[in-house]
Motif scaffolding. Structure first.
Motif, short mmCIF file in Angstrom:
data_model
loop_
_atom_site.label_atom_id
_atom_site.label_comp_id
_atom_site.label_asym_id
_atom_site.label_seq_id
_atom_site.Cartn_x
_atom_site.Cartn_y
_atom_site.Cartn_z
N ASN A 100 0.82 -1.21 0.00
CA ASN A 100 0.00 0.00 0.00
C ASN A 100 0.86 1.26 0.00
N SER A 135 -9.03 1.00 -13.03
CA SER A 135 -8.61 1.04 -11.63
C SER A 135 -7.45 0.10 -11.33
N GLY A 136 -6.40 0.18 -12.14
CA GLY A 136 -5.18 -0.57 -11.87
C GLY A 136 -5.11 -1.96 -12.45
N ASN A 151 -2.73 -7.82 -13.40
CA ASN A 151 -2.31 -6.79 -12.46
C ASN A 151 -0.80 -6.62 -12.61
N TYR A 197 1.26 -4.71 -11.19
CA TYR A 197 2.00 -4.50 -9.95
C TYR A 197 2.45 -5.83 -9.35
N ALA A 214 1.39 5.74 -7.39
CA ALA A 214 0.17 6.33 -7.94
C ALA A 214 0.33 7.83 -8.14
N ILE A 270 2.44 1.58 -3.51
CA ILE A 270 1.44 1.96 -4.51
C ILE A 270 1.04 3.42 -4.35
N ASP A 271 0.95 3.91 -3.10
CA ASP A 271 0.62 5.33 -2.90
C ASP A 271 1.66 6.23 -3.56
N THR A 325 -2.51 -0.88 -8.46
CA THR A 325 -3.44 -1.30 -7.42
C THR A 325 -2.94 -2.55 -6.75
N SER A 326 -3.29 -2.73 -5.49
CA SER A 326 -2.90 -3.93 -4.76
C SER A 326 -3.95 -5.03 -4.85
N VAL A 327 -4.99 -4.82 -5.64
CA VAL A 327 -6.06 -5.82 -5.80
C VAL A 327 -5.48 -7.13 -6.29
#
Length: 369
Positions: free
Chosen positions: A46, A114-115, A135, A137, A53, A49-50, A365-367
């Protein structure tokens, strides 16, 4: 005692690694076991990613397609020595490995929401589509089980605002029958909706784009249509800021501005000019209003002797620039930079002429998928 990076305090290592670009996170994970574990920790992810982003909101990504692999590369605007702007394309990018290096697949379309990315592949044998959600990431992808074959289909990608689950829309026709299917990424299942759609939409869904969970696309250059992934329905026809009557051969293209606004490029062939608009109000599928970003006059377009045949473009609102990729045909692919001041620059893409699919602004995104 000499301090090395291998025995630094965890908080300090975490702070250092959180500044690593997203495209390099794979290298971090392969460096050592401790870094691999740390990079997959939810708190670290998180934080990373912040930071990523914030940088990504200023960066546009394109897909570079090659003979054996495809990859996601960032593009930055840079000022040249003569005060013009050009593109800097990062050659070290996030690779998309093809399944078993399958040479029968080629990348047809990419959607960003959204990522997450939805990649639509086609087979060279029978032109059937294959899909996976990716994803970048985490470097993970999920191949989507194909629904029953149909002779004509289009896709869109978005998410349900009520639960946050990503969904795929499939419009399909068989003879005179029209159907809408939804794939829920969280439940790994397809279902057919008890709804229908305008017969013109399936011709234009390829140029649709995702914004704030929904997908917007234009119909015959006259209206916007929005598919609401929360309600799983199309909203009403929305007006475009264009003349009420003009030839259908005129060019109308959609894009987005930092996943916050819609952008529209209109180029009437009768006058050569280019009008560029952005939304100043967009409220899901029901309300939209536009303001003129700037226009490029007929004389400027005639000077570079160019007519638009493909509409991949992005906008830098702060610099008052618009970059349009002309990816039509197999050779001499180029990009054109328009400035509000009236300056225009056309540049050959050279070694990056395979950059055939523009993705737009990608924010990590970390999804998990």
């Amino acid at each position: 005692m000499t301090m090395t990076i291998t025995n630094l305090p965890r908080d300090l290592v975490e702070e250092i690694l959180s500044r690593v670009p997203v495209k390099s996170i794979g290298a971090v994970r392969s460096t050592c076991k401790n870094w691999n574990v740390l990079s997959k920790d939810e708190r670290f992810a998180n934080k990373h990613i912040d930071k990523a982003a914030a940088a990504a909101r200023e960066t546009v990504y394109i897909m570079i397609t090659g003979a054996s692999r495809d990859y996601l590369s960032n593009v930055n605007l840079c000022e040249t020595h003569n005060k013009n702007f050009g593109l800097s394309i990062n050659g070290k990018a996030i690779s998309i490995a093809r399944e078993h290096s399958d040479q029968t697949l080629y990348l047809s379309r990419v959607f960003v929401s959204s990522g997450l990315l939805l990649c639509v592949w086609r087979t060279t044998i029978n032109n059937r589509s294959r899909l996976f959600v990716w994803n970048p990431y985490w470097g993970k992808r999920s191949w989507i089980e194909r629904p029953p074959y149909c002779w004509y289909e289009r896709f869109a990608f978005g998410y349900d605002k009520a639960c946050g689950s990503h969904k795929i829309l499939r419009l399909r026709t068989n003879n005179s029958n029209k159907h809408m299917d939804i794939y829920d990424v969280s439940s790994y299942s397809w279902r057919t909706l008890d709804a229908t759609f305008d017969r013109h939409l399936i011709k234009y869904i390829e140029i649709g784009l995702s914004l704030k969970g929904n997908t917007y696309f234009e119909s015959e250059g006259r209206f916007l249509h929005c598919f609401d992934f929360t309600r799983e329905r199309f909203g009403p026809s929305l007006p475009l800021p264009l003349p009420p009557s003009y030839p259908s051969r005129d060019s109308v293209f959609l894009s987005s501005v930092k996943e916050e606004k819609l952008a529209l490029l209109f180029s009437p062939r009768s006058t050569f000019r280019v009008d560029i608009w952005v939304t100043n109000k967009i409220e899901d599928p029901y309300v939209v209003s536009w303001s003129k970003f700037f226009k490029v006059g007929t004389e400027t377009m005639q000077r570079i002797d160019h007519r638009f045949r493909s509409g991949h473009f992005f906008i830098d609102e702060e610099k008052k620039l618009t970059v349009v990729f002309d990816m039509y045909g197999q050779i001499n692919k180029s990009y054109i930079i328009f400035a509000e001041s009236g300056h225009v620059r056309k540049v050959d893409l050279g070694q990056y002429s395979g950059a055939s699919v523009l993705v737009g602004c990608y924010i990590p995104t970390s999804v998990q998928i």
